[in-house]
Design an enzyme around this catalytic site. Structure first.
Site, PDB file in Angstrom:
ATOM      1  N   LYS A 120       0.082  16.899 -35.201  1.00  0.00           N
ATOM      2  CA  LYS A 120       1.418  16.342 -35.438  1.00  0.00           C
ATOM      3  C   LYS A 120       1.367  14.830 -35.584  1.00  0.00           C
ATOM      4  O   LYS A 120       2.164  14.256 -36.327  1.00  0.00           O
ATOM      5  CB  LYS A 120       2.388  16.748 -34.323  1.00  0.00           C
ATOM      6  CG  LYS A 120       2.788  18.209 -34.422  1.00  0.00           C
ATOM      7  CD  LYS A 120       4.207  18.450 -33.958  1.00  0.00           C
ATOM      8  CE  LYS A 120       4.620  19.889 -34.258  1.00  0.00           C
ATOM      9  NZ  LYS A 120       5.718  20.367 -33.471  1.00  0.00           N
ATOM     10  N   LYS A 202      -1.329  28.821 -41.020  1.00  0.00           N
ATOM     11  CA  LYS A 202      -0.345  29.651 -40.311  1.00  0.00           C
ATOM     12  C   LYS A 202       1.014  29.561 -41.005  1.00  0.00           C
ATOM     13  O   LYS A 202       1.359  28.509 -41.566  1.00  0.00           O
ATOM     14  CB  LYS A 202      -0.295  29.249 -38.834  1.00  0.00           C
ATOM     15  CG  LYS A 202       0.801  28.331 -38.461  1.00  0.00           C
ATOM     16  CD  LYS A 202       0.969  28.124 -36.966  1.00  0.00           C
ATOM     17  CE  LYS A 202       1.979  26.990 -36.831  1.00  0.00           C
ATOM     18  NZ  LYS A 202       2.408  26.642 -35.526  1.00  0.00           N
ATOM     19  N   LYS A 205       7.581  27.193 -40.097  1.00  0.00           N
ATOM     20  CA  LYS A 205       8.973  26.900 -40.432  1.00  0.00           C
ATOM     21  C   LYS A 205       9.064  25.684 -41.347  1.00  0.00           C
ATOM     22  O   LYS A 205       9.998  25.519 -42.089  1.00  0.00           O
ATOM     23  CB  LYS A 205       9.759  26.608 -39.143  1.00  0.00           C
ATOM     24  CG  LYS A 205       9.862  27.803 -38.225  1.00  0.00           C
ATOM     25  CD  LYS A 205      10.713  27.516 -37.014  1.00  0.00           C
ATOM     26  CE  LYS A 205       9.906  27.086 -35.824  1.00  0.00           C
ATOM     27  NZ  LYS A 205      10.638  27.125 -34.557  1.00  0.00           N
TER      28      LYS A 205
END
Ligand code: TYM
Length: 340
Positions: A120, A202, A205
């Site tokens: 992140k 993966k 969202k």
């Protein structure tokens, strides 16, 4: 009747989900479906991790709306039954209080090793804030504050869970039994559902390619389109094997939605092409989500009862959270104020 069955306290389960966008079927298969499966056998605390969402500085009106929607989705999944509590993280301020205490029992090096922090901070290089760094201690507070025995999560959260366990054991080692050391519950099928467009990543969202992820609120039409355009291979044979990442992923989703084993799927689709399999997959996903989507729409049409359910959830969660927080505060030597 077996008396030990009566006296044994029920095990506790906790898990949260961020409200930053509509969950994908990855979140659903990897986590939410297991939350629902555990809802009858354990005392469960399930919630909306709105505080965690602040680490990426969301738009305030959007965050408020998405938190309400996520709360409604958790109710629509039928999670609020028996003794279970469904709540919003920021409605229970004790999470932040315990987070601070746990921060002081977590080493800088431990937090710096977290792969999600590394990922992140690379993808949000302009905003590497302290919240992003201490994200796993807030997660530990979420879990330990309810004395959770099991935490149903997808594989991507396993490292955070291990850190929560280490923090609990460290604290207990210094001050005596205070926190239950939690165990992850990671389902055998679908703990890492992959993107439909790039099956090496993966399903997320925040995937910039909207065809990569099916959201649990997608319409039947959208689901059919996304399944049809899913990346497969040139072999045109539905079977699970190394190197067939795309097909393996679709089989995982199909198996999770229908309960069928891979062997059965291979038998049923022997001699058929990917086109037939993709349509059957879309149908299975649509049917799996239909009752949830209907209930969600019903709940969203009744905002007063949503607010009421959130207030009840906050009250019930806070009762449990206050007990653990007070215990931890006393153990570390904080002078406890007596308030009426
Ligand atoms: P979040 O909101 O990213 O995801 C919610 C849950 O979905 C799982 N998941 C997946 N499972 C399988 N395949 C995928 N492609 C996939 N993508 C996501 C995640 O593992 C997660 O279980 N930090 C957490 C939220 C959180 C939390 C907690 C979880 C905050 N406090 C305490 C457990 C306990 C998160 O961001 O999940």
């Amino acid at each position: 009747m077996d008396s030990s069955a009566i006296s044994a306290p029920r095990k506790r389960v906790l898990s949260l989900i961020q409200p930053t966008s509509v969950p994908t079927i990855g979140n659903y298969i990897g986590a939410l479906r297991n939350w629902a499966a555990m809802a009858d056998d354990y005392d469960c605390f399930y919630g909306v991790a709105d505080l965690h969402a602040l680490t990426i500085r969301p738009d305030p009106p959007a965050l408020r709306r998405q938190s309400t929607e996520m709360f409604a989705m958790l109710l629509a999944l039928g999670l609020r039954r028996g003794n279970n509590v469904v709540f919003v993280q920021s409605h229970v301020p004790e999470h932040c209080q315990l987070n601070w205490i746990l921060t002081c029992y977590t080493q800088f090096g431990e937090a710096a090793r977290m792969t999600q922090f590394k990922d992140k901070s690379a993808s949000h290089a302009d905003n590497v804030n302290l919240g992003l760094f201490s994200y796993p201690t807030l997660m530990a507070a979420d879990i330990l504050i309810y004395q959770a025995d099991y935490v149903p999560i997808g594989a991507d959260q396993k490292q955070h869970l291990e850190l929560s366990r280490d923090i609990a054991e460290r604290f207990n080692g210094i001050y005596g039994p205070t926190f239950t050391a939690p165990e992850p519950y990671i389902g055998k099928i679908g703990s890492r559902v992959m993107s439909l467009q790039d099956p090496t990543k993966k399903m997320s969202k925040s995937d910039p390619n909207p065809k990569g992820a099916i959201s649990i609120l997608d319409s039947p039409d959208q689901i059919v389109k996304k399944c049809k355009s899913a990346v497969t291979d040139s072999e045109a044979s539905v079977h699970y094997a190394e190197g067939k990442d795309g097909v393996n992923n679709l089989m995982t989703i199909f198996s999770a939605c229908t309960g069928q084993t891979f062997e059965r799927i291979e038998r049923d689709f022997a001699g058929k092409g990917y086109g037939d399999f993709k349509l059957a997959l879309a149908e299975a996903v649509i049917e799996e989500l239909r009752p949830f989507q209907e209930e969600y729409r019903r709940l969203m049409a009744d905002p007063a009862s949503l607010r009421q359910a959130a207030a009840e959830g906050a009250e019930a969660a806070a009762r449990a959270a206050r007990r653990t927080t007070a215990k931890a505060m006393k153990k570390v030597g904080l002078w406890m104020a007596e308030r009426g």
